[in-house]
Design a protein around this motif. Structure first.
Motif, PDB file in Angstrom:
ATOM      1  N   MET A   1       0.821  -1.202   0.000  1.00  0.00           N
ATOM      2  CA  MET A   1       0.000   0.000   0.000  1.00  0.00           C
ATOM      3  C   MET A   1       0.858   1.257   0.000  1.00  0.00           C
ATOM      4  N   LYS A   2       0.485   2.208  -0.838  1.00  0.00           N
ATOM      5  CA  LYS A   2       1.206   3.468  -0.913  1.00  0.00           C
ATOM      6  C   LYS A   2       0.246   4.620  -0.653  1.00  0.00           C
ATOM      7  N   SER A   3       0.785   5.697  -0.088  1.00  0.00           N
ATOM      8  CA  SER A   3      -0.030   6.883   0.125  1.00  0.00           C
ATOM      9  C   SER A   3      -0.265   7.579  -1.210  1.00  0.00           C
ATOM     10  N   ASP A   4      -1.387   8.264  -1.332  1.00  0.00           N
ATOM     11  CA  ASP A   4      -1.655   9.049  -2.528  1.00  0.00           C
ATOM     12  C   ASP A   4      -2.279  10.359  -2.102  1.00  0.00           C
ATOM     13  N   ALA A   5      -2.296  11.319  -3.008  1.00  0.00           N
ATOM     14  CA  ALA A   5      -2.730  12.658  -2.626  1.00  0.00           C
ATOM     15  C   ALA A   5      -3.646  13.273  -3.672  1.00  0.00           C
TER      16      ALA A   5
END
Length: 364
Positions: free
Chosen positions: A114-118
């Motif tokens: 899982m990766k952060s996104d903006a």
């Protein structure tokens, strides 16, 4: 032993071992067999009813196994010498504390991929991710974040109140403001979030880290609300793999889901859980109802859906299929095909005539 089993002391030992061993075994069951079964059920297209039945069956097995373990441990404790009388209950407590630690360490639960996104709305940046630990909070401060927005709810017991208290303390130590917007993982009781979001957007600047427990359902519904307030529907779409979609499940509680075309789904009327997990999480851009208000039984469902769609800024189109003639139906299908995708169309039940007729009309 029979006489001892009737004593208050034995009852207390049994209760202790059942509580401790049950919690430990329950954690292992949830993280092992239950997770595997739910993953398989969703991949294989089981209905929510089938998935729940399998999970409840495992819980039933867990119940009886934990009873047997508790009785065995209580018998051994009662018959043991001094070391065993204290050692066995202490060992059971240690296992329970190990399970508790596991639940209070979200990093062990998070998908490693899982990766952060903006997204940036009106000059304000929102970054979405899972629960941040102490090290991550310090990193957010160094990266220039304005604040952390925590969606954890004290109502989700027993773990989220503890995690929230830790986060508040760790955020203070890191010198990072924390905005608490408790959000429940279902479609009601989240009205306060929209008001707070409006106030943040009015400021016109800032960078916020938004999280719930695992960074999935609630943050994606938050994203949906954010997109609605900004008027930019594109912001509602979660990054690939970060949200459940209608491709991930073949049946809802009220029947099967049919893929009519790429990103076009025909489904039954979702339950509250299905709305939250598969429709309001940004994976659906257009919602279409085939319910006919001429049928009095549909009125409450139509009203409820309109309220949900308005609250979460989800475009909703209504085509009362049962009352439409052939020409009107043909025109409706053409209009639906032009709607922004992914599109979710629903009758009330997949076994209803409306469902079958619309499926045939769409494919003609």
């Amino acid at each position: 032993m029979k006489k001892e089993r009737n004593s208050l002391k034995y009852a207390a030992l049994f209760a202790w071992h059942w509580l401790c061993s049950g919690f430990f075994l329950g954690t292992l069951t949830l993280m092992g067999p239950v997770r595997r079964i739910t993953d398989h059920a969703r991949a294989a297209g089981w209905s929510e009813t089938g998935e729940k039945a399998a999970v409840f069956a495992l819980i039933g097995v867990l119940f009886f196994v934990s009873l047997l373990c508790a009785r065995l441990l209580a018998d051994k404790t009662a018959a043991a010498g001094k070391a065993g009388r204290y050692g066995l209950p202490a060992g059971a407590l240690a296992l329970a504390l190990l399970a508790l630690w596991f639940w209070l360490t979200p990093s062990l639960m998070i998908d490693r991929g899982m990766k952060s996104d903006a997204v940036i709305v009106s000059g304000t940046e929102f970054v979405f991710g899972p629960y941040p630990g102490e090290e991550r909070l310090s990193g957010l401060k160094e990266e220039g974040y304005t604040a952390v927005i925590s969606l954890l709810s004290p109502a989700v017991v027993p773990f989220e109140p503890v995690l929230l208290a830790s986060e508040i303390e760790e955020a203070q130590e890191a010198g990072l403001p924390l905005i608490h917007l408790p959000m429940l993982p279902w479609i009601s009781s989240n009205d306060h979030v929209e008001k707070a979001l409006s106030e943040l957007l009015a400021k016109g600047s800032g960078k916020y880290y938004v999280h719930c427990y695992l960074g999935k359902d609630r943050v994606n519904v938050f994203r949906r609300m954010l997109a609605g307030l900004s008027g930019d529907g594109a912001q509602a779409a979660p990054p690939p793999g970060s949200a459940r979609t209608l491709y991930d499940i073949k049946s809802f509680e009220r029947g099967a889901i049919t893929v009519l075309a790429k990103d076009v789904f025909l489904m039954p009327y979702p339950t509250d859980e299905e709305f939250f997990g598969y429709v309001l999480n940004g994976s659906v851009a257009s919602l279409v109802s085939l319910l006919d208000p001429a049928n009095p039984e549909n009125l409450s469902w139509i009203k409820k859906e309109k309220e949900i769609a308005a609250k979460y800024r989800l475009p909703l189109a209504s085509y009362p299929w049962r009352s439409m003639d052939t020409a009107a139906r043909k025109k409706a299908v053409e209009e639906i095909k032009r709607l922004k995708k992914p599109t979710a169309i629903h009758a009330f039940l997949s076994a209803s005539p409306d469902y079958a007729e619309f499926k045939n009309a769409y494919r003609d």
